[in-house]
Design an enzyme around this catalytic site. Structure first.
Site, PDB file in Angstrom:
ATOM      1  N   GLY A   1      63.674  35.805  46.011  1.00  0.00           N
ATOM      2  CA  GLY A   1      62.870  34.873  45.245  1.00  0.00           C
ATOM      3  C   GLY A   1      62.944  35.095  43.739  1.00  0.00           C
ATOM      4  O   GLY A   1      63.995  35.446  43.187  1.00  0.00           O
ATOM      5  N   ILE A   2      61.824  34.894  43.076  1.00  0.00           N
ATOM      6  CA  ILE A   2      61.771  35.025  41.618  1.00  0.00           C
ATOM      7  C   ILE A   2      62.141  36.444  41.198  1.00  0.00           C
ATOM      8  O   ILE A   2      62.863  36.644  40.220  1.00  0.00           O
ATOM      9  CB  ILE A   2      60.371  34.653  41.098  1.00  0.00           C
ATOM     10  CG1 ILE A   2      60.103  33.155  41.314  1.00  0.00           C
ATOM     11  CG2 ILE A   2      60.234  34.999  39.615  1.00  0.00           C
ATOM     12  CD1 ILE A   2      58.684  32.725  41.018  1.00  0.00           C
TER      13      ILE A   2
ATOM     14  N   ALA B   1      55.992  41.314  42.676  1.00  0.00           N
ATOM     15  CA  ALA B   1      55.620  41.377  44.094  1.00  0.00           C
ATOM     16  C   ALA B   1      54.338  40.590  44.338  1.00  0.00           C
ATOM     17  O   ALA B   1      53.369  40.707  43.581  1.00  0.00           O
ATOM     18  CB  ALA B   1      55.436  42.820  44.522  1.00  0.00           C
ATOM     19  N   GLY B   2      54.339  39.784  45.392  1.00  0.00           N
ATOM     20  CA  GLY B   2      53.144  39.015  45.696  1.00  0.00           C
ATOM     21  C   GLY B   2      53.230  38.355  47.054  1.00  0.00           C
ATOM     22  O   GLY B   2      54.313  38.223  47.637  1.00  0.00           O
TER      23      GLY B   2
ATOM     24  N   ASP C   1      47.746  29.985  52.897  1.00  0.00           N
ATOM     25  CA  ASP C   1      46.490  29.234  52.808  1.00  0.00           C
ATOM     26  C   ASP C   1      45.630  29.464  54.048  1.00  0.00           C
ATOM     27  O   ASP C   1      46.133  29.716  55.135  1.00  0.00           O
ATOM     28  CB  ASP C   1      46.761  27.737  52.620  1.00  0.00           C
ATOM     29  CG  ASP C   1      47.578  27.148  53.755  1.00  0.00           C
ATOM     30  OD1 ASP C   1      48.419  27.857  54.329  1.00  0.00           O
ATOM     31  OD2 ASP C   1      47.365  25.966  54.074  1.00  0.00           O
TER      32      ASP C   1
ATOM     33  N   TYR D   1      43.892  33.582  47.182  1.00  0.00           N
ATOM     34  CA  TYR D   1      45.108  33.619  46.357  1.00  0.00           C
ATOM     35  C   TYR D   1      44.783  33.331  44.896  1.00  0.00           C
ATOM     36  O   TYR D   1      45.219  34.057  43.988  1.00  0.00           O
ATOM     37  CB  TYR D   1      46.123  32.609  46.885  1.00  0.00           C
ATOM     38  CG  TYR D   1      47.395  32.537  46.076  1.00  0.00           C
ATOM     39  CD1 TYR D   1      48.378  33.513  46.220  1.00  0.00           C
ATOM     40  CD2 TYR D   1      47.626  31.502  45.170  1.00  0.00           C
ATOM     41  CE1 TYR D   1      49.552  33.462  45.477  1.00  0.00           C
ATOM     42  CE2 TYR D   1      48.792  31.444  44.431  1.00  0.00           C
ATOM     43  CZ  TYR D   1      49.756  32.418  44.589  1.00  0.00           C
ATOM     44  OH  TYR D   1      50.909  32.377  43.845  1.00  0.00           O
TER      45      TYR D   1
ATOM     46  N   PRO E   1      54.097  30.503  37.152  1.00  0.00           N
ATOM     47  CA  PRO E   1      54.991  29.434  37.608  1.00  0.00           C
ATOM     48  C   PRO E   1      54.234  28.344  38.367  1.00  0.00           C
ATOM     49  O   PRO E   1      53.172  28.577  38.949  1.00  0.00           O
ATOM     50  CB  PRO E   1      55.964  30.162  38.551  1.00  0.00           C
ATOM     51  CG  PRO E   1      55.771  31.612  38.273  1.00  0.00           C
ATOM     52  CD  PRO E   1      54.352  31.764  37.833  1.00  0.00           C
ATOM     53  N   GLY E   2      54.837  27.166  38.368  1.00  0.00           N
ATOM     54  CA  GLY E   2      54.378  26.105  39.259  1.00  0.00           C
ATOM     55  C   GLY E   2      55.043  26.264  40.608  1.00  0.00           C
ATOM     56  O   GLY E   2      55.560  27.334  40.938  1.00  0.00           O
TER      57      GLY E   2
END
Length: 256
Positions: free
Chosen positions: A24-25, A99-100, A104, A163, A193-194
């Site tokens: 990912g990012i 890291a994350g 939902d 979150y 980020p969006g």
């Protein structure tokens, strides 16, 4: 006025730690930092195959990158990883807390365990990893701390109270620590980020994706390669006057 240095984005001679760097990012930041000259050590959680593939690919191109497993919410694990990073790098100039976790769940269904897991990784992990390297940066009078927040820290979202709370905490932590770091040459900033095309969005329905696209002025989700350059800006000489800021590459989802 001094002319802009054409190497203003260079990270040559710098050493960086990136958490959540196997995909990912985080992985995009690892690669971009390496390509701009930094030596990089990253950590991951139970993602050895992706981590090894990233290291192998970049090493084949001559870049200095190493990865190790680390639960960023575990104090002892972070201390061990910090030792590993310093053994590989000598010292650490840049820390990116990428890291994350997300996910939902309606508020009435949230458990204490749900809330703790979210805040442990997203917020406590950011605190622990920063604390491991911040004193050395202060001592050397140079450092860059870059924390990954989210545009949802500002706008909120249904079924994401845990979150949004964790990412709102990252923004507040960033602003407060910036006061402590700036007098010692250590800048602390964040990126919010969006919606980005990562594994976190892979499971969303097509109906939801169309709805979200319609809400975004840009009309599409972002890519990890559109977020990583913001980290490069904040890590390099080009971002030296950013202090306590949260930059928002989000396609217009939130306009501050």
């Amino acid at each position: 006025m001094n002319k802009l240095n054409t190497d203003i984005f260079s990270l040559a001679g710098r050493s960086a730690v990136v958490t959540g760097g196997s995909r990912g990012i985080g992985a995009a930041i690892v690669e971009l930092f390496a390509r701009f000259g930094a030596k990089v050590v990253f950590c991951h959680a139970n993602d050895a195959a992706e981590a090894d593939a990233l290291v192998t690919r970049l090493a084949a191109e001559g870049f200095s990158v190493a990865g190790a497993e680390c639960d960023v919410a575990d104090e002892a694990a972070v201390a061990g990883f910090a030792d590993f990073a310093r053994e590989r790098l000598g010292h650490v100039d840049i820390v990116v807390n990428s890291a994350g976790v997300s996910g939902d769940k309606p508020f009435e269904a949230l458990t204490v365990a749900d809330f703790d897991r979210m805040t442990d990784i997203n917020l406590r992990g950011t605190f622990l990893m920063t604390q491991a390297f911040f004193p050395g940066m202060v001592e050397r009078k140079f450092g860059r701390i870059i924390n990954l927040a989210s545009q949802l820290a500002y706008k909120g979202a249904p079924a994401l109270a845990h979150y949004c709370a964790s990412k709102g905490g990252v923004v507040g932590f960033t602003r407060a620590l910036a006061y402590d770091g700036a007098p010692h040459g250590v800048t602390v900033n964040a990126i919010a980020p969006g919606p980005i095309e990562t594994a976190q969005l892979a499971g969303m329905t097509e109906e939801w994706r169309r709805m979200k696209h319609a809400q975004l002025p840009i009309g599409r989700f972002g890519t990890v390669d559109e977020i990583a350059p913001t980290a490069l800006l904040l890590a390099s000489a080009a971002g030296s006057y950013f202090v306590g800021q949260t930059l928002s590459p989000n396609g217009g989802d939130v306009m501050l």
